[in-house]
Design a protein around this motif. Structure first.
Motif, PDB file in Angstrom:
ATOM      1  N   UNK A   8      -7.274   5.015   4.723  1.00  0.00           N
ATOM      2  CA  UNK A   8      -6.233   5.144   5.727  1.00  0.00           C
ATOM      3  C   UNK A   8      -5.473   6.446   5.495  1.00  0.00           C
ATOM      4  N   UNK A   9      -5.285   7.197   6.565  1.00  0.00           N
ATOM      5  CA  UNK A   9      -4.541   8.462   6.472  1.00  0.00           C
ATOM      6  C   UNK A   9      -3.044   8.165   6.410  1.00  0.00           C
ATOM      7  N   UNK A  10      -2.364   8.849   5.499  1.00  0.00           N
ATOM      8  CA  UNK A  10      -0.909   8.710   5.377  1.00  0.00           C
ATOM      9  C   UNK A  10      -0.261  10.016   5.808  1.00  0.00           C
TER      10      UNK A  10
ATOM     11  N   UNK B 220      -1.686  18.371  -6.238  1.00  0.00           N
ATOM     12  CA  UNK B 220      -0.836  19.570  -6.252  1.00  0.00           C
ATOM     13  C   UNK B 220      -1.482  20.819  -5.665  1.00  0.00           C
ATOM     14  N   UNK B 221      -2.639  20.710  -5.014  1.00  0.00           N
ATOM     15  CA  UNK B 221      -3.167  21.857  -4.259  1.00  0.00           C
ATOM     16  C   UNK B 221      -2.219  22.144  -3.100  1.00  0.00           C
ATOM     17  N   UNK B 222      -2.064  23.405  -2.765  1.00  0.00           N
ATOM     18  CA  UNK B 222      -1.207  23.790  -1.634  1.00  0.00           C
ATOM     19  C   UNK B 222      -1.967  23.535  -0.335  1.00  0.00           C
TER      20      UNK B 222
ATOM     21  N   UNK C  87      -0.403  15.162  -2.615  1.00  0.00           N
ATOM     22  CA  UNK C  87       0.224  14.208  -3.531  1.00  0.00           C
ATOM     23  C   UNK C  87      -0.751  13.646  -4.568  1.00  0.00           C
ATOM     24  N   UNK C  88      -2.036  13.678  -4.262  1.00  0.00           N
ATOM     25  CA  UNK C  88      -3.092  13.198  -5.169  1.00  0.00           C
ATOM     26  C   UNK C  88      -4.418  13.733  -4.670  1.00  0.00           C
ATOM     27  N   UNK C  89      -5.488  13.423  -5.381  1.00  0.00           N
ATOM     28  CA  UNK C  89      -6.821  13.857  -4.965  1.00  0.00           C
ATOM     29  C   UNK C  89      -7.171  13.175  -3.651  1.00  0.00           C
ATOM     30  N   UNK C  90      -7.752  13.933  -2.731  1.00  0.00           N
ATOM     31  CA  UNK C  90      -8.122  13.371  -1.437  1.00  0.00           C
ATOM     32  C   UNK C  90      -8.614  14.431  -0.491  1.00  0.00           C
ATOM     33  N   UNK C  91      -8.345  14.217   0.798  1.00  0.00           N
ATOM     34  CA  UNK C  91      -8.773  15.197   1.799  1.00  0.00           C
ATOM     35  C   UNK C  91      -7.767  15.272   2.938  1.00  0.00           C
TER      36      UNK C  91
ATOM     37  N   UNK D 227      -6.193   9.769   0.629  1.00  0.00           N
ATOM     38  CA  UNK D 227      -6.440   9.845  -0.813  1.00  0.00           C
ATOM     39  C   UNK D 227      -7.804   9.227  -1.124  1.00  0.00           C
ATOM     40  N   UNK D 228      -8.409   9.723  -2.202  1.00  0.00           N
ATOM     41  CA  UNK D 228      -9.736   9.211  -2.572  1.00  0.00           C
ATOM     42  C   UNK D 228      -9.656   8.237  -3.726  1.00  0.00           C
TER      43      UNK D 228
END
Length: 74
Positions: free
Chosen positions: A2-4, A28-30, A46-50, A73-74
């Motif tokens: 689910x996309x947040x 923390x990637x921009x 905010x975390x690993x994801x896409x 998030x993944x």
């Protein structure tokens, strides 16, 4: 997944979009950079994801609390 929504913490302008929809990112990637009062404020993953969807474009004005992108998030 689910996309947040990720929201702007400030009122300002979208200075630069760093990511691309569908790209996998690390914590923390921009994702994009906002400009307010000549200061650059990054919006970070905010975390690993896409990135699922951008809701703004370069140069857009944004209000504090406005959704700027959707993140999965993944």
């Amino acid at each position: 997944m689910k996309a947040v929504p990720l929201k702007s913490e400030i009122s300002g302008t979208v200075w630069k979009i760093e990511g691309t929809v569908g790209v996998e990112v690390e914590t923390d990637d921009i994702l994009l950079i906002l400009e307010s009062m000549k200061m650059e404020i990054p919006v970070l993953a905010p975390k690993k994801g896409r990135i699922a969807e951008f809701r703004v474009s370069d140069g857009d004005a944004v209000a504090e609390g406005q959704v700027v992108l959707l993140f999965e998030s993944s």
